[in-house]
Enzyme design. Structure first.
Site, short mmCIF file in Angstrom:
data_model
loop_
_atom_site.label_atom_id
_atom_site.label_comp_id
_atom_site.label_asym_id
_atom_site.label_seq_id
_atom_site.Cartn_x
_atom_site.Cartn_y
_atom_site.Cartn_z
N LYS A 26 0.71 -1.23 -0.03
CA LYS A 26 -0.04 0.06 0.07
C LYS A 26 0.92 1.25 0.09
O LYS A 26 0.60 2.24 -0.79
CB LYS A 26 -0.86 -0.22 1.26
CG LYS A 26 -2.18 0.88 1.01
CD LYS A 26 -2.85 0.71 2.13
CE LYS A 26 -3.78 -0.58 2.55
NZ LYS A 26 -4.12 -0.69 3.91
N ARG A 97 -3.21 2.97 8.64
CA ARG A 97 -3.69 1.75 7.85
C ARG A 97 -2.36 0.94 7.63
O ARG A 97 -1.26 1.36 7.82
CB ARG A 97 -3.84 2.42 6.55
CG ARG A 97 -4.76 3.61 6.15
CD ARG A 97 -4.63 4.17 4.86
NE ARG A 97 -5.30 3.43 3.92
CZ ARG A 97 -5.25 3.44 2.55
NH1 ARG A 97 -4.66 4.48 2.26
NH2 ARG A 97 -5.89 2.54 1.73
N GLY A 106 -8.46 -7.33 4.11
CA GLY A 106 -9.29 -7.37 5.49
C GLY A 106 -8.75 -8.03 6.43
O GLY A 106 -9.38 -8.18 7.69
N MET A 108 -5.93 -7.07 8.20
CA MET A 108 -5.33 -6.34 8.95
C MET A 108 -6.19 -5.06 9.38
O MET A 108 -7.16 -5.01 8.66
CB MET A 108 -3.91 -5.86 8.45
CG MET A 108 -3.14 -6.80 7.96
SD MET A 108 -1.91 -7.66 9.11
CE MET A 108 -0.88 -6.38 9.70
N ARG A 350 -3.51 -1.62 -6.29
CA ARG A 350 -2.77 -2.83 -6.05
C ARG A 350 -3.00 -3.41 -7.55
O ARG A 350 -4.33 -3.50 -8.03
CB ARG A 350 -2.85 -3.33 -4.95
CG ARG A 350 -4.48 -3.89 -4.88
CD ARG A 350 -4.56 -4.62 -3.53
NE ARG A 350 -6.19 -4.65 -3.25
CZ ARG A 350 -6.54 -4.70 -1.89
NH1 ARG A 350 -5.74 -4.55 -0.93
NH2 ARG A 350 -7.91 -4.73 -1.79
N HIS A 468 -15.80 -8.15 1.59
CA HIS A 468 -14.88 -9.12 2.38
C HIS A 468 -14.86 -10.43 1.74
O HIS A 468 -14.18 -11.08 1.09
CB HIS A 468 -15.00 -9.20 3.65
CG HIS A 468 -14.11 -10.11 4.42
ND1 HIS A 468 -14.34 -11.35 4.75
CD2 HIS A 468 -12.68 -9.91 4.60
CE1 HIS A 468 -13.30 -11.92 5.25
NE2 HIS A 468 -12.28 -11.38 5.29
N SER A 792 13.47 -41.93 -12.39
CA SER A 792 12.26 -40.69 -12.07
C SER A 792 12.21 -40.86 -10.56
O SER A 792 12.23 -41.58 -10.07
CB SER A 792 11.10 -41.52 -12.59
OG SER A 792 9.94 -40.94 -12.42
N CYS A 859 7.86 -38.53 -11.01
CA CYS A 859 6.64 -38.97 -10.81
C CYS A 859 5.78 -39.26 -9.51
O CYS A 859 4.71 -39.38 -9.65
CB CYS A 859 6.69 -40.42 -11.57
SG CYS A 859 7.45 -41.59 -10.57
N TYR A 879 11.49 -33.67 -17.37
CA TYR A 879 10.14 -33.58 -17.42
C TYR A 879 9.60 -33.77 -16.08
O TYR A 879 10.22 -34.47 -15.20
CB TYR A 879 9.52 -34.90 -18.33
CG TYR A 879 9.68 -36.28 -17.71
CD1 TYR A 879 8.75 -36.77 -16.72
CD2 TYR A 879 10.66 -37.11 -18.10
CE1 TYR A 879 8.98 -38.00 -16.52
CE2 TYR A 879 11.20 -38.35 -17.72
CZ TYR A 879 10.02 -38.80 -16.97
OH TYR A 879 10.05 -40.00 -16.37
#
Ligand code: ADP
Ligand code: MG
Ligand code: MG
Length: 903
Positions: A26, A97, A106, A108, A350, A468, A792, A859, A879
């Site tokens: 903020k 704030r 919401g 804080m 934000r 909220h 793997s 895997c 992978y």
């Protein structure tokens, strides 16, 4: 001297948007907005370093802080032209704030109108000539300060906030209407509220409400820092993996007033629709209100477009701000504003939280608009959120015949059915019992967070799309309908009444968060458009923009990824699904899953009960055709993509019946005495099956099992190839800790391969490798790689054996570990990088030292977890493999990892 306080205001600022770590999200963006010329009320940010200091030093502050705060207040006074605590002229009032690095909506606490007391309120009256406004500010201030700083909050057995109870009491007393709007309260009412609030504070805390503005400021700053460690902030951080060490900043900012009358108001807006991603101005505002009213969901606000008719000038300014914000921040913004007497002020901006569907759409459209490049587009969709895009919607036919009982605002898209609960704790309990829950509240507050996590969906009677409930729901991907005003909720009786129909706690309701409708009963759901388009080839679904955007995103992933994504699949259907999702092969086929179907289990049991090699081979011969058919089906679906096939892994007792009745039935079927079965079951019993006779240990004891499996694989491959489709089996021996174990099994495989190739007169290409899933295997990977053509990582077992912790038994203690933050994330869901992850690193290093180009994959369950996928990319795996429906998620995570690595 260390700098702890950063000023902003009047188009300049000490900080900027990049300083989120120090100033919080903020504070950094307030500074940034000043720098780009947006109208931001002056103020200053106390840095997160002070929060860290505060907790490191028994809740005290650095010595220099007070002086720096005083200097910063003086700067604000100079810019605004008012004085803090002035009892003669217009006093400077401030908002205090919180502001963490990541926004925690919401979670804080914020205190508005600070600086008011019995004298300054009179100065405010005189300066504004608006008595009602001044007393409204004062009562709000006592209410917030009382709640946040002095801790006058609802006890666990109360359903309403104590201050709200006082307000409702006065409304009932004076107007016989507890529900009337706050704006209808007159000066006398508000003065009375101030008096009653002070009394409430005195009776609940034993303390007098502080009059001195500097004391008030000190208390408020301490409370914001203190709120960093409150319960709901902790719950929130745990859920989103935000470390405690980050701390919050505190922003102190001159107040602007949305509650001076009918040419003022407060609002929250998004530069695009955060639910669908559509490029429309989306938001809402409340006339004659302070911002908390919008967020708290106490009154249901108007859509922002309506402002155009009421205050065209301010609306136009707002439209301009919307454009400036997007072109500057290059992302969808969620911003808060206040209009005071027709003049616009920006209070926050934000990057807006959005649903998965919106994230995909916004990314694709911003690329099209050339606001961002496509690689940035790929990074804009949190991989986990793709799950929401694939989530079911209500079945169309079911919706047609369903009864709509109410409508509200579509605040979190998707379809959810569940039993209704009116309280967070009971929702959590019900969910723990395995029930599907809908949390139903008049409005939600941060205390409801646990209940929201437990619920499939959230339904509220009051509040708008930026309340909220809506905000948190969207972020968690929960279905949410807000402001369904027809619902009459009685917390006391635990009932919900709509018209003449009453629903009790535990009754089923269904909500559609995309349309905002509430249905009676439990509705059937249908697959999302992407599933319908990709897996069922439905043309109409393929025309939808949701589908097209998804395909676009996946194409970009393909262009940027380094790792490929395979799937864990045991049958042709799963294989086909995964291939449609873009899997590049099978990373794990658990062959034992095939033995449970239909008659096969009988042949399997016969094999287990056999006493001689000959009998065993007879039973295995019955299993062979089944396996061959399965493999053939999968090879065909793979169309030349590789398939890693793991040989039999679980302990044999898992295939035998445990209860007397089933044993008797089996005895009859096989024509053997029941005692024989019972005794075999008994002899197979193990104290620790997870560490028992399983994995390659089975193949070592009974090589004929491995031989049968190898034959099934190669015969299927031969047949597939004769049909013109290439097959690429990769045979994987599980649970290897010694090179010799692998050698013995590989010899069997090669022998069978040679036989089959000769018999069928084909040339087959195949690999033989191993799973690395016990620590000894990882530590001796250099030796094992002499035989293994690939590794793997079986990270499920590797995690179990590294931790010495059985996953299936961890439920009784792992939650405590999470609570005490011994583990930051569940190690069975996200790779524990310092434990199992370190063994992986060692195995890779050693494996490559022997076989430079050894093929590497994973895997375990972790293969579908975005954080783990990113870790695998760092390790250099070729992978990852995961369940079919997580393939898109893993593909996105893999692409993001590659893009991040290239930076
Ligand atoms: P949160 O982080 O919970 O959103 P904020 O600090 O943004 O808390 O404050 C909540 C609300 O208080 C905001 O939506 C805004 O409308 C109001 N508010 C905050 N600062 C000011 C201010 N300087 N003047 C007027 N209203 C403010
Ligand atoms: Mg805010
Ligand atoms: Mg295993």
């Amino acid at each position: 001297m260390a700098k702890y306080v950063y000023s902003f205001g009047g188009k300049t600022a000490d900080g900027n948007g990049k300083m989120k770590e120090l100033l919080g999200g903020k504070g950094a963006n307030l500074a940034e907005m000043c720098l780009i010329g947006l109208p931001v009320p002056a103020g200053f940010t106390i840095s997160t370093e002070v929060c860290t200091y505060f907790y490191d030093n028994k809740k005290t502050y650095p010595a220099e802080l007070q002086k720096q705060i005083e200097t910063a207040v003086a700067k604000v006074e100079k810019i605004i032209g008012t004085k803090f605590g002035d009892t003669k002229k217009m006093p400077l009032l401030v908002a205090v704030r919180s502001g963490a690095r990541d926004s925690m909506p919401g979670m804080m606490d914020t205190i508005l109108n600070l600086g008011l007391n019995d004298q300054t309120v009179l100065a405010l009256v005189a300066a504004t000539n608006n008595e009602r406004f001044a007393w409204d500010c004062y009562r709000r201030f006592i209410q917030m300060y009382g709640d946040v700083v002095l801790g006058v909050q609802k006890a666990p057995d109360e359903d309403h906030e104590p201050f709200e109870v006082v307000i409702e009491g006065l409304k009932t007393e004076r107007y016989q209407n507890a529900e009337m709007e706050d704006t209808k309260l007159n000066v006398a009412d508000l003065k009375e509220l101030v008096a009653r609030f002070k009394k409430l504070v005195k009776s609940r805390t034993g303390k007098v409400f502080p009059e001195n503005p500097w004391d008030q400021l000190k208390g408020a700053v301490g409370a914001v820092f203190g709120s960093w460690m409150n319960d709901r902030a902790k719950v929130y951080r745990r859920k989103y993996g935000i470390p405690d060490e980050w701390g919050t900043a505190v922003n102190v900012q001159a107040m602007v007033f949305g509650n001076t009358g009918e040419s003022s108001g407060s609002g929250v807006a998004f530069t695009r629709d955060p639910a669908t991603g559509e490029k429309v101005f989306y938001g809402e505002f409340l006339m004659n209100a302070q911002g908390e009213d919008v967020v708290a969901g106490v009154r249901t606000p108007d859509p922002v477009a309506k402002l155009n008719g009421i205050m065209p000038h301010a609306y136009k300014e707002l439209e301009g701000v919307r454009k400036t914000l997007e072109s500057h921040f290059k992302d969808m913004q969620d911003f808060e504003f206040t209009i005071q007497d027709g003049k616009l002020f920006m209070l926050q901006t934000r990057n807006g939280k959005r649903t998965g569907v919106a994230a995909v759409r916004i990314a694709c459209e911003m690329v099209k608009e050339k606001l961002i490049d496509w690689k940035t587009g790929v990074t804009r969709v949190p991989a986990d959120q793709l799950e929401q895009v694939l989530a079911p919607i209500f079945d169309r036919a079911a919706v047609k015949s369903a009864k709509v009982i109410a409508t509200g605002l579509p605040a979190g898209p998707g379809a959810a059915s569940g039993k209704i609960y009116f309280n967070a704790d009971r929702s959590v309990e019900a969910n723990a019992k395995g029930e599907k829950v809908l949390l139903v509240r008049v409005e939600t507050s941060p205390e409801d967070l646990r209940g929201m996590i437990a619920a499939e969906g959230i339904l509220t009677a009051r509040g708008g799309v930026s309340s909220h409930a809506a905000l948190v729901a969207r972020q968690m991907g929960k279905v949410c309908v807000c402001g369904a005003a027809a619902l009459q909720i009685d917390y006391h009786k635990k009932t919900l009444t709509v018209g003449d129909k009453t629903y009790k706690e535990g009754d089923f309701l269904s909500i559609d968060g995309t349309a905002g409708t509430v249905y009676a009963g439990e509705l059937k759901t249908a697959p999302s458009e992407i599933i319908q388009g990709l897996l069922h080839g439905e043309k109409s679904a393929q025309e939808s923009s949701t589908y097209k955007n998804f395909v676009q995103l996946m194409d970009w992933c393909k262009k940027s990824t380094r790792m490929t994504v395979r799937t864990n699949a045991d049958n042709p259907e799963q294989t086909a699904n995964a291939v449609s999702f873009g899997a590049s092969g099978i990373g794990l086929c658990r062959t034992e899953h095939m033995f449970f179907e239909g008659d096969r289990i009988d042949a399997m049991r016969e094999m287990i009960l056999a006493e001689t090699l000959e009998d065993r081979q007879k039973a295995l011969a019955k299993l062979l055709p089944y396996q061959r058919e399965d493999f053939l089906g999968m090879f065909k679906e793979l169309k030349g993509l590789p398939a890693t096939i793991r040989f039999l892994d679980p302990p044999l007792h898992e295939f035998l019946p445990n209860d007397k009745e089933s044993q008797a039935a089996l005895a009859k079927k096989l024509g053997v005495p029941v005692e024989k079965i019972a005794s075999r079951v008994h002899s197979l019993h193990e104290f620790n099956p997870m560490l028992g006779h399983r994995g390659c240990r089975l193949g070592i004891s009974y090589p004929e099992i491995s031989a049968m499996q190898a034959r099934a694989v190669f015969e299927a491959a031969a047949e597939c190839q004769k049909a013109g489709v290439k097959a690429k089996p990769e045979i994987m021996i599980p649970l290897v800790g010694f090179k010799k174990e692998l050698d013995l099994q590989v010899a069997v495989v090669h022998e069978v391969a040679a036989q089959v190739q000769k018999e069928k007169k084909v040339k087959l290409s195949y690999l033989v490798g191993t799973m690395i899933e016990v620590p000894r295997g990882a530590l001796t990977a250099d030796e094992i790689a002499e035989t293994a053509e690939f590794f793997s990582f079986g990270t499920n077992d590797l995690t179990q054996t590294t931790l010495g912790m059985s996953r299936d038994d961890s439920g009784s203690f792992l939650p405590h570990y999470a609570e005490s933050e011994i583990v930051k994330k569940n190690p069975f869901a996200t790779i524990d990088q310092k434990g199992a992850g370190e063994l992986m690193r060692i195995a890779i290093e050693k494996g490559r030292s022997t076989r430079e180009n050894i093929k590497l994959g994973i895997c375990g369950e972790h293969g579908g977890d975005p954080d783990s996928v990113k870790f695998c990319d760092k390790l250099g795996l070729d992978y990852v493999s995961c369940s079919p429906f997580r393939v898109p998620i893993a593909r996105l995570a893999a692409a993001q990892a590659a893009i991040a690595a290239a930076k």
